[in-house]
Design a protein around this motif. Structure first.
Motif, PDB file in Angstrom:
ATOM      1  N   UNK A  62     -64.747 -92.260  28.970  1.00  0.00           N
ATOM      2  CA  UNK A  62     -64.719 -90.695  29.831  1.00  0.00           C
ATOM      3  C   UNK A  62     -63.211 -90.292  29.438  1.00  0.00           C
ATOM      4  N   UNK A  63     -62.294 -91.149  29.779  1.00  0.00           N
ATOM      5  CA  UNK A  63     -60.846 -90.761  29.122  1.00  0.00           C
ATOM      6  C   UNK A  63     -60.728 -90.502  27.640  1.00  0.00           C
ATOM      7  N   UNK A  64     -61.365 -91.255  26.953  1.00  0.00           N
ATOM      8  CA  UNK A  64     -61.215 -91.202  25.482  1.00  0.00           C
ATOM      9  C   UNK A  64     -61.862 -89.835  25.091  1.00  0.00           C
ATOM     10  N   UNK A  65     -62.998 -89.593  25.639  1.00  0.00           N
ATOM     11  CA  UNK A  65     -63.878 -88.299  25.204  1.00  0.00           C
ATOM     12  C   UNK A  65     -63.210 -87.107  25.784  1.00  0.00           C
ATOM     13  N   UNK A  66     -62.647 -87.033  26.917  1.00  0.00           N
ATOM     14  CA  UNK A  66     -61.566 -85.705  27.287  1.00  0.00           C
ATOM     15  C   UNK A  66     -60.532 -85.745  26.708  1.00  0.00           C
ATOM     16  N   UNK A  67     -59.962 -86.748  25.895  1.00  0.00           N
ATOM     17  CA  UNK A  67     -58.595 -86.779  24.851  1.00  0.00           C
ATOM     18  C   UNK A  67     -59.035 -86.373  23.822  1.00  0.00           C
ATOM     19  N   UNK A  68     -60.240 -86.484  23.365  1.00  0.00           N
ATOM     20  CA  UNK A  68     -60.491 -86.086  21.866  1.00  0.00           C
ATOM     21  C   UNK A  68     -60.772 -84.612  22.136  1.00  0.00           C
ATOM     22  N   UNK A  69     -61.484 -84.144  23.248  1.00  0.00           N
ATOM     23  CA  UNK A  69     -61.705 -82.686  23.417  1.00  0.00           C
ATOM     24  C   UNK A  69     -60.485 -82.089  23.244  1.00  0.00           C
ATOM     25  N   UNK A  70     -59.670 -82.435  24.122  1.00  0.00           N
ATOM     26  CA  UNK A  70     -58.422 -81.894  24.187  1.00  0.00           C
ATOM     27  C   UNK A  70     -57.377 -81.763  22.780  1.00  0.00           C
ATOM     28  N   UNK A  71     -57.148 -83.002  22.332  1.00  0.00           N
ATOM     29  CA  UNK A  71     -56.322 -83.270  21.224  1.00  0.00           C
ATOM     30  C   UNK A  71     -57.083 -82.379  19.789  1.00  0.00           C
ATOM     31  N   UNK A  72     -58.351 -82.367  19.888  1.00  0.00           N
ATOM     32  CA  UNK A  72     -59.159 -81.795  18.735  1.00  0.00           C
ATOM     33  C   UNK A  72     -58.818 -80.425  18.852  1.00  0.00           C
ATOM     34  N   UNK A  73     -59.125 -79.785  20.004  1.00  0.00           N
ATOM     35  CA  UNK A  73     -58.768 -78.194  20.109  1.00  0.00           C
ATOM     36  C   UNK A  73     -57.486 -77.812  19.874  1.00  0.00           C
ATOM     37  N   UNK A  74     -56.447 -78.761  20.291  1.00  0.00           N
ATOM     38  CA  UNK A  74     -54.985 -78.493  19.986  1.00  0.00           C
ATOM     39  C   UNK A  74     -54.859 -78.425  18.737  1.00  0.00           C
ATOM     40  N   UNK A  75     -55.103 -79.260  17.903  1.00  0.00           N
ATOM     41  CA  UNK A  75     -54.934 -79.642  16.581  1.00  0.00           C
ATOM     42  C   UNK A  75     -55.628 -78.403  15.637  1.00  0.00           C
ATOM     43  N   UNK A  76     -56.985 -78.019  15.982  1.00  0.00           N
ATOM     44  CA  UNK A  76     -57.304 -76.998  15.350  1.00  0.00           C
ATOM     45  C   UNK A  76     -56.498 -75.515  15.682  1.00  0.00           C
ATOM     46  N   UNK A  77     -55.879 -75.526  16.876  1.00  0.00           N
ATOM     47  CA  UNK A  77     -55.217 -74.100  17.203  1.00  0.00           C
ATOM     48  C   UNK A  77     -53.988 -74.329  16.494  1.00  0.00           C
ATOM     49  N   UNK A  78     -53.223 -75.459  16.236  1.00  0.00           N
ATOM     50  CA  UNK A  78     -51.953 -75.746  15.573  1.00  0.00           C
ATOM     51  C   UNK A  78     -52.032 -75.008  14.380  1.00  0.00           C
ATOM     52  N   UNK A 251     -48.050 -78.174  20.006  1.00  0.00           N
ATOM     53  CA  UNK A 251     -49.319 -78.878  19.803  1.00  0.00           C
ATOM     54  C   UNK A 251     -49.306 -79.962  18.812  1.00  0.00           C
ATOM     55  N   UNK A 252     -48.713 -79.859  17.802  1.00  0.00           N
ATOM     56  CA  UNK A 252     -48.711 -80.869  16.714  1.00  0.00           C
ATOM     57  C   UNK A 252     -47.983 -82.395  17.234  1.00  0.00           C
ATOM     58  N   UNK A 253     -46.923 -82.012  18.119  1.00  0.00           N
ATOM     59  CA  UNK A 253     -46.287 -83.166  18.937  1.00  0.00           C
ATOM     60  C   UNK A 253     -47.009 -83.815  19.876  1.00  0.00           C
ATOM     61  N   UNK A 254     -47.880 -83.155  20.569  1.00  0.00           N
ATOM     62  CA  UNK A 254     -48.848 -83.778  21.568  1.00  0.00           C
ATOM     63  C   UNK A 254     -49.895 -84.424  20.853  1.00  0.00           C
ATOM     64  N   UNK A 255     -50.517 -84.080  19.905  1.00  0.00           N
ATOM     65  CA  UNK A 255     -51.607 -84.741  19.013  1.00  0.00           C
ATOM     66  C   UNK A 255     -50.901 -86.120  18.343  1.00  0.00           C
ATOM     67  N   UNK A 256     -49.824 -86.034  17.895  1.00  0.00           N
ATOM     68  CA  UNK A 256     -49.179 -87.278  17.084  1.00  0.00           C
ATOM     69  C   UNK A 256     -48.699 -88.243  18.145  1.00  0.00           C
TER      70      UNK A 256
END
Length: 341
Positions: A62-78, A251-256
């Motif tokens: 569950x934490x991995x799935x939520x993290x993928x959801x958040x970071x994937x969205x942030x990466x596309x937005x960046x 956003x990029x920093x959060x993902x990396x």
């Protein structure tokens, strides 16, 4: 005509929303230990059930799935913000070397700070990645004033990325043997090892940044039509450009910081979303890109875990397979448009 557009937008958002839910459920249920949908619902609702399933679900998947959801969205937005900023269809954190700059600073912190203190907080990692992202962005901005062609800007970004990667590899030679393995896995891009503490920090950072970006929808619409036009409408173009640089870097920093550099998502997703909605309006594109990035990364992370199970592929390997053809299509389309004009 207006009604058909509204229906199309509603249908597109429903499609993306269903995609997020569908792939999130698959990511939770599918793995080395299969969890049925009924077991998942039982664990999520707090009912008595299999304790092993509950621990796997709540502590790992569950934490991995939520993290993928958040970071994937942030990466596309960046990626969308960078494409808007540079008026360049293939600008993105990975291509322009911004992710590599963030990776370099995080590697420095992980090797030298971790060796002294024994621990590094999530906030420290994001701060280090932000500094690295801003350094790379600064070099890209300087080069963008001298090179006008799209291809030359991309080549410049790739060169910056190579320089940062070379420094990162040099830094890794000073790391302990135990840290080298972690650094290598992280540097390839991976969502493994996510915890609820990580999710809390990234959720706050991304939510605040997303809100700030969404509030810029109106000036962004004017900016897309040209800086002179935006200035005539009363938009503070200089402040807007600074805001775009800072927000895309955060956003990029959060993902990396949490998942390492992930390729092609930031470039491919905005174009796929534009194709789906048939519009480039920021008011629609900002939330749509976020949802699109979430769907894209959830799908790729599922494949990364399952294709060669129990071995887990690098997430960047999978995203490159699906994202690179989109970039080639964009380049071919851009070349064709130039020839016609």
């Amino acid at each position: 005509m207006q009604k058909s557009r509204i229906y199309r937008y509603i249908a597109a958002f429903l499609f993306l929303g269903i995609g997020v839910v569908f792939f999130a459920v698959l990511n939770i249920c599918i793995g080395s230990v299969k969890i049925t949908l009924s077991d998942m619902i039982t664990s999520l609702t707090g009912q008595a059930g299999n304790e092993a399933f509950a621990r796997i679900l709540w502590d790992i998947r569950l934490p991995r799935t939520v993290a993928v959801l958040i970071l994937g969205g942030a990466l596309a937005l960046a990626g969308y913000l960078l494409q808007t900023f540079f008026h360049n269809p293939i600008a993105g954190p990975f291509v322009l070397g911004i992710s590599s700059g963030a990776k370099m600073m995080v590697a420095l912190v992980m090797v030298f700070w971790l060796g002294r203190t024994g621990s590094v907080t999530s906030v420290t990692m994001i701060a280090a990645a932000f500094i690295g992202a801003m350094l790379s962005m600064g070099f890209v901005l300087l080069l963008s004033r001298r090179v006008r062609g799209m291809s030359m800007l991309v080549v410049s970004g790739v060169m910056i990325g190579y320089i940062c990667s070379a420094i990162t590899e040099l830094v890794v030679t000073f790391a302990d043997d135990a840290d080298i393995v972690n650094l290598h896995n992280w540097s390839q891009g991976s969502f493994s090892g996510m915890t609820w503490e990580h999710v809390k920090v990234m959720a706050v950072v991304v939510a605040v940044t997303f809100t700030a970006v969404f509030l810029l929808s109106k000036p962004l619409s004017a900016y897309q039509l040209g800086e002179v036009y935006a200035g005539n409408l009363g938009v503070n173009v200089r402040l807007l450009r600074i805001s775009l640089v800072i927000l895309s870097s955060i956003l990029s920093a959060c993902i990396v910081a949490f998942a390492g550099p992930i390729s092609f998502v930031g470039i491919a997703t905005p174009h796929l979303v534009k194709k789906l909605f048939r519009t480039g309006k920021p008011l629609l594109m900002i939330p749509a890109c976020f949802l699109g990035g979430s769907v894209f990364c959830l799908f790729c992370d599922l494949l990364a875990r399952m294709l060669l199970a129990p071995t887990e592929l690098s997430i960047s390997t999978v995203t490159a397979i699906f994202g690179a053809p989109v970039v080639l299509w964009v380049l071919a389309k851009h070349k064709k448009e130039r020839e016609l004009s």
